[in-house]
Design a protein around this motif. Structure first.
Motif, PDB file in Angstrom:
ATOM      1  N   THR A 195      49.642  26.215  41.346  1.00  0.00           N
ATOM      2  CA  THR A 195      51.416  26.466  41.759  1.00  0.00           C
ATOM      3  C   THR A 195      51.526  26.656  43.120  1.00  0.00           C
ATOM      4  OG1 THR A 195      50.329  28.634  40.116  1.00  0.00           O
ATOM      5  CG2 THR A 195      50.561  26.645  39.156  1.00  0.00           C
ATOM      6  N   VAL A 196      52.577  28.099  42.678  1.00  0.00           N
ATOM      7  CA  VAL A 196      53.240  28.809  44.313  1.00  0.00           C
ATOM      8  C   VAL A 196      52.263  29.251  44.263  1.00  0.00           C
ATOM      9  CG1 VAL A 196      54.849  29.601  44.625  1.00  0.00           C
ATOM     10  CG2 VAL A 196      55.553  27.040  45.140  1.00  0.00           C
ATOM     11  N   GLU A 197      52.517  30.502  42.661  1.00  0.00           N
ATOM     12  CA  GLU A 197      51.379  31.152  42.679  1.00  0.00           C
ATOM     13  C   GLU A 197      49.643  31.713  43.068  1.00  0.00           C
ATOM     14  OE1 GLU A 197      54.960  31.023  40.497  1.00  0.00           O
ATOM     15  OE2 GLU A 197      53.437  30.385  40.775  1.00  0.00           O
ATOM     16  N   GLU A 198      49.476  30.545  43.327  1.00  0.00           N
ATOM     17  CA  GLU A 198      47.684  30.299  43.291  1.00  0.00           C
ATOM     18  C   GLU A 198      47.620  30.255  44.863  1.00  0.00           C
ATOM     19  OE1 GLU A 198      46.181  27.845  39.296  1.00  0.00           O
ATOM     20  OE2 GLU A 198      46.786  26.769  40.948  1.00  0.00           O
ATOM     21  N   ALA A 199      48.935  29.263  45.165  1.00  0.00           N
ATOM     22  CA  ALA A 199      48.855  29.179  46.569  1.00  0.00           C
ATOM     23  C   ALA A 199      48.509  30.757  47.505  1.00  0.00           C
ATOM     24  CB  ALA A 199      49.714  28.350  47.705  1.00  0.00           C
ATOM     25  N   ARG A 200      50.020  31.364  46.683  1.00  0.00           N
ATOM     26  CA  ARG A 200      50.023  32.169  47.427  1.00  0.00           C
ATOM     27  C   ARG A 200      48.775  33.839  47.004  1.00  0.00           C
ATOM     28  NH1 ARG A 200      56.308  33.140  44.781  1.00  0.00           N
ATOM     29  NH2 ARG A 200      57.293  32.702  46.980  1.00  0.00           N
ATOM     30  N   TRP A 201      48.146  33.501  46.253  1.00  0.00           N
ATOM     31  CA  TRP A 201      46.905  34.357  45.725  1.00  0.00           C
ATOM     32  C   TRP A 201      45.592  33.755  47.478  1.00  0.00           C
ATOM     33  CZ3 TRP A 201      41.889  33.546  45.121  1.00  0.00           C
ATOM     34  CH2 TRP A 201      41.137  34.097  43.884  1.00  0.00           C
ATOM     35  N   LEU A 202      45.759  32.057  47.095  1.00  0.00           N
ATOM     36  CA  LEU A 202      44.404  31.894  47.904  1.00  0.00           C
ATOM     37  C   LEU A 202      45.293  32.112  49.807  1.00  0.00           C
ATOM     38  CD1 LEU A 202      44.119  28.966  46.957  1.00  0.00           C
ATOM     39  CD2 LEU A 202      42.624  30.064  46.702  1.00  0.00           C
ATOM     40  N   GLU A 203      46.051  32.292  50.004  1.00  0.00           N
ATOM     41  CA  GLU A 203      46.667  33.011  51.689  1.00  0.00           C
ATOM     42  C   GLU A 203      46.317  33.839  51.958  1.00  0.00           C
ATOM     43  OE1 GLU A 203      50.398  32.102  54.481  1.00  0.00           O
ATOM     44  OE2 GLU A 203      50.552  32.974  52.010  1.00  0.00           O
ATOM     45  N   ALA A 204      46.501  35.021  50.863  1.00  0.00           N
ATOM     46  CA  ALA A 204      46.705  36.076  50.276  1.00  0.00           C
ATOM     47  C   ALA A 204      45.223  36.851  51.095  1.00  0.00           C
ATOM     48  CB  ALA A 204      46.576  37.351  49.349  1.00  0.00           C
ATOM     49  N   ARG A 205      44.217  36.182  50.444  1.00  0.00           N
ATOM     50  CA  ARG A 205      42.882  36.021  50.564  1.00  0.00           C
ATOM     51  C   ARG A 205      41.804  35.486  51.463  1.00  0.00           C
ATOM     52  NH1 ARG A 205      44.890  37.328  46.260  1.00  0.00           N
ATOM     53  NH2 ARG A 205      44.234  39.134  44.774  1.00  0.00           N
ATOM     54  N   GLY A 206      42.315  34.762  52.600  1.00  0.00           N
ATOM     55  CA  GLY A 206      42.391  33.987  53.957  1.00  0.00           C
ATOM     56  C   GLY A 206      42.214  32.943  53.558  1.00  0.00           C
ATOM     57  N   GLN A 261      47.388  20.219  44.955  1.00  0.00           N
ATOM     58  CA  GLN A 261      47.233  19.503  43.941  1.00  0.00           C
ATOM     59  C   GLN A 261      48.655  18.952  43.100  1.00  0.00           C
ATOM     60  OE1 GLN A 261      44.040  20.271  41.364  1.00  0.00           O
ATOM     61  NE2 GLN A 261      43.092  18.272  41.345  1.00  0.00           N
ATOM     62  N   GLY A 262      48.410  17.919  43.377  1.00  0.00           N
ATOM     63  CA  GLY A 262      49.752  17.593  42.631  1.00  0.00           C
ATOM     64  C   GLY A 262      49.474  17.332  41.203  1.00  0.00           C
ATOM     65  N   LEU A 263      50.176  17.057  39.761  1.00  0.00           N
ATOM     66  CA  LEU A 263      49.551  17.007  38.171  1.00  0.00           C
ATOM     67  C   LEU A 263      49.006  14.988  39.086  1.00  0.00           C
ATOM     68  CD1 LEU A 263      49.327  17.554  35.384  1.00  0.00           C
ATOM     69  CD2 LEU A 263      52.072  16.321  35.325  1.00  0.00           C
ATOM     70  N   LEU A 294      48.962  23.988  30.891  1.00  0.00           N
ATOM     71  CA  LEU A 294      49.069  22.990  31.424  1.00  0.00           C
ATOM     72  C   LEU A 294      50.979  22.526  31.866  1.00  0.00           C
ATOM     73  CD1 LEU A 294      46.839  20.557  29.727  1.00  0.00           C
ATOM     74  CD2 LEU A 294      46.905  21.838  31.689  1.00  0.00           C
ATOM     75  N   THR A 295      51.594  23.539  31.216  1.00  0.00           N
ATOM     76  CA  THR A 295      53.166  23.566  31.447  1.00  0.00           C
ATOM     77  C   THR A 295      53.123  23.561  32.556  1.00  0.00           C
ATOM     78  OG1 THR A 295      52.996  25.248  30.441  1.00  0.00           O
ATOM     79  CG2 THR A 295      54.011  23.739  29.430  1.00  0.00           C
ATOM     80  N   THR A 296      52.667  24.842  33.896  1.00  0.00           N
ATOM     81  CA  THR A 296      52.565  25.389  34.933  1.00  0.00           C
ATOM     82  C   THR A 296      51.884  24.325  35.625  1.00  0.00           C
ATOM     83  OG1 THR A 296      50.049  25.607  35.741  1.00  0.00           O
ATOM     84  CG2 THR A 296      51.686  27.748  34.209  1.00  0.00           C
ATOM     85  N   GLN A 297      52.244  22.802  35.881  1.00  0.00           N
ATOM     86  CA  GLN A 297      51.347  21.898  35.914  1.00  0.00           C
ATOM     87  C   GLN A 297      52.401  21.245  37.193  1.00  0.00           C
ATOM     88  OE1 GLN A 297      47.636  22.520  37.114  1.00  0.00           O
ATOM     89  NE2 GLN A 297      48.367  24.023  37.154  1.00  0.00           N
ATOM     90  N   VAL A 298      52.785  20.691  37.941  1.00  0.00           N
ATOM     91  CA  VAL A 298      53.653  19.951  38.439  1.00  0.00           C
ATOM     92  C   VAL A 298      53.497  18.506  39.721  1.00  0.00           C
ATOM     93  CG1 VAL A 298      55.336  21.418  38.783  1.00  0.00           C
ATOM     94  CG2 VAL A 298      54.479  21.200  40.096  1.00  0.00           C
ATOM     95  N   GLY A 299      53.852  17.367  39.482  1.00  0.00           N
ATOM     96  CA  GLY A 299      53.799  16.219  40.443  1.00  0.00           C
ATOM     97  C   GLY A 299      54.033  16.680  42.017  1.00  0.00           C
TER      98      GLY A 299
END
Length: 349
Positions: free
Chosen positions: A155-166, A173-175, A189-194
């Motif tokens: 998700t976008v939120e996970e990507a931002r979380w990872l970037e913030a931690r270096g 990872q698409g669905l 699972l509704t947060t998961q997209v292609g």
């Protein structure tokens, strides 16, 4: 500097780490071909990991990605375990097995200090993580020896979380992707997209390079991902039938059959959502089962059923991991898969 340059590879192609269906041979073959091979270590203890890394170094001196899981091992839940055994009891009876004799399985090992100690002796160029990131002190150790750090975001939120931690790059990872979902901020699972919906959103949301994963099986998919802003792609399923993979005969047959067109996310085999070819177990219990113990505890009770069925030539109880697009899965050497994926790309400098 491009991500390809930073990784020290010739082609913007990464092989997905696939625990249980590959070892050092596939990783070495992919790296030697100019892409980035990967060694999955979630099912390896420190000594076994060191042995595999030594074998890779004997075969190639090209860059390598070493991959780890970052889950928190769960506390056993006796009530849930009892529900799980009740759900599986008819199958145990069918094979004449005693469900009361189930012992804990090999499970999946999260990245810890012991693994980090063993890894530091090799100082791989790339270290990647699934299910988030390890503890800050472990991440700092990995980065201290100059390793490039990657991790999966669904998700976008996970990507931002990872970037913030270096992290140095995010794997979107698409669905469509086979194997375990890298989701770690939400269980929904509704947060998961292609991938082609997810990729441009993550590219717009973070400053670090983004690697596209999920459903990419040929050169057209590679080109599409790069056009949408990916700095590289990560491909798994297309390598599963290569001779260098350790994929079982039953799994290979399923991948090259019409069955491969029907995949689903399931938690029955490990306790965590993962995409695989639909099997009898998934059809009869439903792919997502509330009784399945938390990851990775579900594996233990499935293992005897898998062994019994496979002995009869059946994959009914086997985790036949695969992405939604198995069209690129062929019985050819890994170097040929890399060459096919790279067709149309600019020649490496």
């Amino acid at each position: 500097m491009t991500l390809t340059d930073r990784l020290g590879i010739d082609l913007p192609i990464l092989q997905a780490p696939m625990a249980g269906v590959q070892g050092s041979a596939l990783a070495a073959a992919v790296s030697a071909s100019g892409a980035l091979g990967a060694l999955p270590c979630a099912m390896l203890g420190p000594d076994a990991m060191a042995d595999e890394l030594a074998l890779i170094r004997q075969r190639t001196d090209r860059p390598l990605n070493v991959n780890f899981f970052c889950h928190t091992p769960p506390e056993p839940d006796d009530e849930r375990e009892a529900q799980w055994h009740t759900a599986l009891a008819p199958y145990y009876a069918e094979f004449g097995l005693d469900i009361g004799s189930v012992t804990s399985g090999p499970g999946r090992r999260p990245f810890d200090h012991e693994a980090c100690d063993a890894l530091e002796a090799f100082r791989p160029q790339v270290v990647s993580f699934h299910f988030g990131l390890p503890a800050p002190e472990l991440l700092a150790r990995v980065k201290s020896w100059g390793a490039i750090v990657l991790s999966s975001a669904t998700t976008v939120e996970e990507a931002r979380w990872l970037e913030a931690r270096g992290v140095d790059a995010v794997i979107a990872q698409g669905l469509e992707a086979g194997g375990h979902r890298g989701m770690f901020l939400s269980d929904a699972l509704t947060t998961q997209v292609g991938i082609f919906a997810l990729l441009p959103q993550i590219v717009a949301a973070v400053e670090v390079p983004v690697i596209a994963a999920g459903g990419i099986a040929d050169a057209h998919g590679v080109t599409a991902a790069l056009t949408l802003g990916a700095s590289a792609v990560q491909v798994g399923t297309a390598f599963l039938c290569c001779p260098e993979a350790t994929t079982s005969t039953l799994h290979r047959q399923a991948l090259q059959s019409d069955a491969a067109r029907h995949t689903a996310l399931t938690n029955l085999y490990s306790g965590r959502p993962a995409r695989g070819i639909v099997t009898r177990l998934m059809r009869e219990l439903g792919p997502i089962g509330e009784a399945a113990p938390a990851f990775p505890l579900a594996t233990a009770a499935i293992a005897p059923l898998r062994a019994a069925a496979e002995a009869q030539g059946s994959g009914d109880f086997s985790p036949l991991w695969a992405g939604q697009n198995a069209s690129g899965c062929r019985e050819v050497p890994a170097a040929e898969v890399v060459k096919a994926l790279a067709k149309g790309l600019s020649p490496p400098r």
